[in-house]
Design a protein around this motif. Structure first.
Motif, PDB file in Angstrom:
ATOM      1  N   LYS A 142       0.825  -1.197   0.000  1.00  9.15           N
ATOM      2  CA  LYS A 142       0.000   0.000   0.000  1.00  9.15           C
ATOM      3  C   LYS A 142       0.864   1.253   0.000  1.00  9.15           C
ATOM      4  N   LEU A 143       0.581   2.136  -0.946  1.00  2.00           N
ATOM      5  CA  LEU A 143       1.211   3.449  -1.052  1.00  2.00           C
ATOM      6  C   LEU A 143       0.150   4.508  -0.836  1.00  2.00           C
ATOM      7  N   THR A 144       0.434   5.470   0.042  1.00  3.77           N
ATOM      8  CA  THR A 144      -0.469   6.597   0.266  1.00  3.77           C
ATOM      9  C   THR A 144       0.243   7.893  -0.083  1.00  3.77           C
ATOM     10  N   LEU A 145      -0.423   8.728  -0.871  1.00  5.31           N
ATOM     11  CA  LEU A 145       0.064  10.062  -1.175  1.00  5.31           C
ATOM     12  C   LEU A 145      -0.910  11.061  -0.560  1.00  5.31           C
ATOM     13  N   SER A 146      -0.393  11.986   0.216  1.00  4.94           N
ATOM     14  CA  SER A 146      -1.284  12.936   0.888  1.00  4.94           C
ATOM     15  C   SER A 146      -1.934  13.903  -0.083  1.00  4.94           C
ATOM     16  N   GLY A 147      -1.322  14.106  -1.263  1.00  3.91           N
ATOM     17  CA  GLY A 147      -1.743  15.202  -2.115  1.00  3.91           C
ATOM     18  C   GLY A 147      -1.335  16.526  -1.493  1.00  3.91           C
ATOM     19  N   ASP A 148      -1.579  17.612  -2.211  1.00  6.85           N
ATOM     20  CA  ASP A 148      -1.346  18.940  -1.642  1.00  6.85           C
ATOM     21  C   ASP A 148      -2.438  19.183  -0.609  1.00  6.85           C
ATOM     22  N   THR A 149      -2.045  19.388   0.633  1.00  4.47           N
ATOM     23  CA  THR A 149      -3.055  19.484   1.678  1.00  4.47           C
ATOM     24  C   THR A 149      -2.497  20.144   2.927  1.00  4.47           C
ATOM     25  N   ASN A 150      -3.385  20.734   3.691  1.00  2.00           N
ATOM     26  CA  ASN A 150      -3.022  21.110   5.048  1.00  2.00           C
ATOM     27  C   ASN A 150      -3.244  19.902   5.962  1.00  2.00           C
ATOM     28  N   TYR A 151      -3.095  20.119   7.256  1.00  2.00           N
ATOM     29  CA  TYR A 151      -3.163  18.993   8.191  1.00  2.00           C
ATOM     30  C   TYR A 151      -4.598  18.515   8.430  1.00  2.00           C
ATOM     31  N   ALA A 152      -5.595  19.329   8.091  1.00  2.00           N
ATOM     32  CA  ALA A 152      -6.990  19.015   8.424  1.00  2.00           C
ATOM     33  C   ALA A 152      -7.621  18.071   7.405  1.00  2.00           C
TER      34      ALA A 152
END
Length: 274
Positions: A169-179
């Motif tokens: 499993k690979l997870t990418l947060s994407g462009d995001t703040n912490y919320a």
């Protein structure tokens, strides 16, 4: 699952053009690059590959890393540093399914999928596949899921890529703040590798007009301004998600040079086998 970090930089990359800061000069001297964000994922079983985001540095990234052109592409949002590399498929690919979210963005009045279709309708190779968040699609032998994150003012998505045969499993947060919403965090949890947006260290929030946000119990901001996580926020997200391994991406040249190349900050060309 073989993962290659094609681009680990923010919108200007490192070294940034015409910048003589210590960090950019160090990168030039040592041949280090953080080009605009893009990740390449190869399925060795099926001999197919998936591209997450099409960087404007598309040509250089593929030439530099010596990887094959992708069989499918995922676009997380419509900012140019994640989208505009799609023009590079012209005369390179015969067909390129492009997966993008089907939710209408109240700011743009269209979904990411519709924006891709409108901007690149002149390219016969591009076949836009409107995709519902939280509903996995099977492509390149992987199960790929778009998950909403928080990157105001536009809609943006993280990506979960799972191998149904091996469980990797690979997870990418994407462009995001912490919320990041709780339901998205649940889908992103327990990755073998997390690629998390960590644009700057938290102490640089003092220089941002909006300061920082989403402070921890000690007052450290986990969001820089409103759009991106700080280094500390990205590391906190990794802990929240119980990530086995974490690399920080979408990294800006504003990191002081003595911090800019420390763990867990990624640089272009890193490779992982999951």
């Amino acid at each position: 699952m073989q993962v290659t970090l094609l681009g680990t930089g923010d919108t200007t990359g490192t070294p940034t053009l015409d910048c003589r800061c210590d960090t950019c000069e160090y990168a030039r001297k040592h041949g280090i690059e953080r080009t605009r964000f893009s990740v390449y994922i190869q399925n060795e079983r099926t001999d197919e590959s998936l591209l997450i985001d099409a960087s404007p540095d598309f040509r250089r990234q593929f030439e530099r890393e010596g990887v094959d052109l992708p069989d499918a592409i995922v676009i997380t949002h419509v900012h140019f540093d994640h989208l505009d590399g799609l023009g590079n498929v012209y005369r390179l690919l015969r067909d390129a399914p492009v997966y993008a979210a089907n939710e209408t963005d109240p700011v743009t009045g269209e979904s990411v999928a519709e924006t891709v279709d409108r901007k690149y309708s002149y390219l016969d190779a591009i076949e836009v596949q409107p995709t519902a968040p939280f509903e996995p699609v099977r492509t390149c032998g992987f199960d790929v899921t778009l998950v909403p994150v928080d990157h105001p003012p536009l809609l943006c998505y993280g990506v979960v890529v799972e191998d149904p045969e091996t469980g990797a499993k690979l997870t990418l947060s994407g462009d995001t703040n912490y919320a990041i919403p709780d339901d998205s965090r649940a889908a992103m949890a327990d990755p073998d590798l997390l690629l998390a947006d960590g644009i700057v260290p938290a102490h640089l929030c003092e220089g941002h007009p909006a300061g920082g946000d989403h402070h921890d119990d000690e007052g450290t901001p986990r969001t820089f301004g409103s759009k991106h996580m700080t280094r500390e926020g990205a590391i906190a997200l990794a802990d929240d998600l119980d990530a086995e391994h974490t690399r920080l991406v979408h990294v800006a040249h504003y990191y002081p040079v003595d911090e800019a190349f420390e763990e867990p900050l990624a640089v272009d060309g890193e490779r992982f086998s999951l």
